[in-house]
Design an enzyme around this catalytic site. Structure first.
Site, mmCIF file in Angstrom:
data_model
loop_
_atom_site.group_PDB
_atom_site.id
_atom_site.type_symbol
_atom_site.label_atom_id
_atom_site.label_comp_id
_atom_site.label_asym_id
_atom_site.label_seq_id
_atom_site.Cartn_x
_atom_site.Cartn_y
_atom_site.Cartn_z
ATOM 1 C CB CYS A 64 51.357 -32.867 41.765
ATOM 2 S SG CYS A 64 50.155 -31.818 40.594
ATOM 3 C CB CYS A 100 51.200 -32.577 37.777
ATOM 4 S SG CYS A 100 52.521 -31.569 38.805
#
Lengths: 295, 109
Positions: B33, B36
């Site tokens: 991600c 993230c």
């Protein structure tokens, strides 16, 4: 935190944004224009422009290219990326794009053009409870579940194809008509969604005549709704509220062009872009004086 | 400093989060991600900024699917504040440090 801090960040590469960039460069300020290609699409598509002073009959494409060249000659920098979020910090603004690049600026100009996108009913409330904007981030949470992709752009097709390998069923609710490049498993629905259904969690998508029952809804848009881009930004109807100096209610944030209201005309956007740039330059100079005064 | 971000798994969740005498900020993340990854340095900075006031921890949702399911994490990055073992606040998506501290309200001060 790394990265250059620009004097002005311009969101939108249409006439308003480009005009502002030229003016602010004349005041020896650094400027970065972040433009989704789509923003200037309207100009590029115009076959003939007959009311731009001094250049009767010029095509939109020609004018757009002249505007752009002028900007680059003036020393403005341009990147073509879609803006995903704007963060308002104490001393600066940060603009995050879909490529996860973060750009930093002391002032901000919103010249996004008219965005017709508005959030769907329940979209915000159910964010993280079934609503997502990133299939690659969140797809895994929907393994073997039914999901829908609500898409207003071809980019949504990639999201749907990615989800097809993970989820049990994928519905593709398309808000556009062109040909779709989708895996066989993806079921296409051409209908305008009325809203998202569910209280604690997503239960489905309301299509008016029928309901599609899903546990996840992924949304792909050409642009983020303006009111969500910068929280706290005052709007009047669907337009950004500004004063005569093109200043918004947020200090250091200015707006110009179609996003502040009609008429949707190139000369109006260019003029407003110039005013906004002068206001931003003045704002920066005042800030500098304040800082010197503190020392 | 990065060593101050505690790595949480199903095995140490009880000890590090539920029984923590101070509030805990838990970052649910995954390697695939992008947002993230952007949040990682922010979380590390917050860990040193909030030393003594708040514990900062992270959960890899890929390796700890049961924890993600237990706290209904369906979008990453998600940050959850635990106070006396109870989830009291939930923040989603990347935010710069200043904005995060602001959103944390009394916990960020």
């Amino acid at each position: 935190m790394e990265g250059k801090v620009y004097d002005l960040l311009v969101v939108g590469a249409g006439p308003g944004g480009l005009s502002a960039a030229v003016t602010v460069r004349a005041r020896a300020k650094s400027v970065l224009i972040i433009g989704n290609q789509e923003f200037s699409l309207k100009l590029e598509k115009a076959a003939h422009i007959d009311n731009y002073l001094g250049l009767p009959g010029i095509t939109g494409k020609e004018l757009a290219s002249k505007f752009r060249q002028h900007c680059l000659q003036a020393g403005a920098e341009i990147v073509e990326e879609k803006v995903k979020n704007i963060y308002h910090l104490k001393e600066e603004f940060q603009v995050m794009t879909e490529k996860n690049n973060l750009y930093r600026g002391k002032t901000l100009l919103l010249a996004t053009g008219v965005t017709t996108t508005h959030a769907l009913p329940k979209e915000k409330e159910l964010l993280g409870r079934g609503v997502s904007y990133c299939a690659t981030c969140d797809g895994m949470f929907y393994r073997d579940k039914k999901v829908a992709v609500i898409s207003y752009t071809q980019e949504g097709e990639e999201e749907a194809n990615f989800l097809a390998d993970i989820c049990s069923e994928v519905y593709y609710i398309a808000g556009y008509r062109s040909e779709k490049n989708l895996k066989e498993k993806v079921q296409v629905i051409i209908q305008t969604p009325k809203g998202i259904l569910g209280e604690e969690r997503v239960q489905g998508v309301d299509l008016g005549e029928k309901i599609v029952e899903v546990e996840g809804v992924f949304i792909a848009r050409e642009s983020v709704p303006l009111e969500e881009l910068l929280p706290g930004l005052a709007m009047q109807d669907k337009f950004i509220e500004v004063d005569r100096n093109m200043a918004t209610n947020v200090a250091g944030v200015f707006a110009a062009g179609d996003c502040i209201g009609k008429p949707y005309q190139i000369s109006k956007a260019v003029g407003e872009g110039q005013i906004a740039a002068l206001s931003a330059a003045k704002y920066l100079e005042e800030k500098n004086r304040e800082k010197k005064g503190e020392k | 400093m990065s060593e101050q971000v505690i790595v949480i798994t199903s095995d140490n969740f009880e000890k590090e989060v539920t029984q923590s005498p101070i509030p805990v900020l838990v970052d649910f993340w995954a390697t695939w991600c992008g947002p993230c990854k952007m949040l990682t340095p922010v979380i590390e900075e917050m860990a040193s900024d909030l030393t003594g006031k708040m514990k900062v921890a992270k959960v890899n949702v890929d390796e700890n699917q049961s924890l993600a399911a237990q706290f209904q994490v369906m979008s990453i990055p998600t940050l959850i504040v635990f106070d006396q073992g109870q989830p009291v606040q939930r923040l989603m998506g990347y935010q710069p440090k200043e904005a995060l501290l602001d959103s944390l309200g009394k916990y960020g001060k």
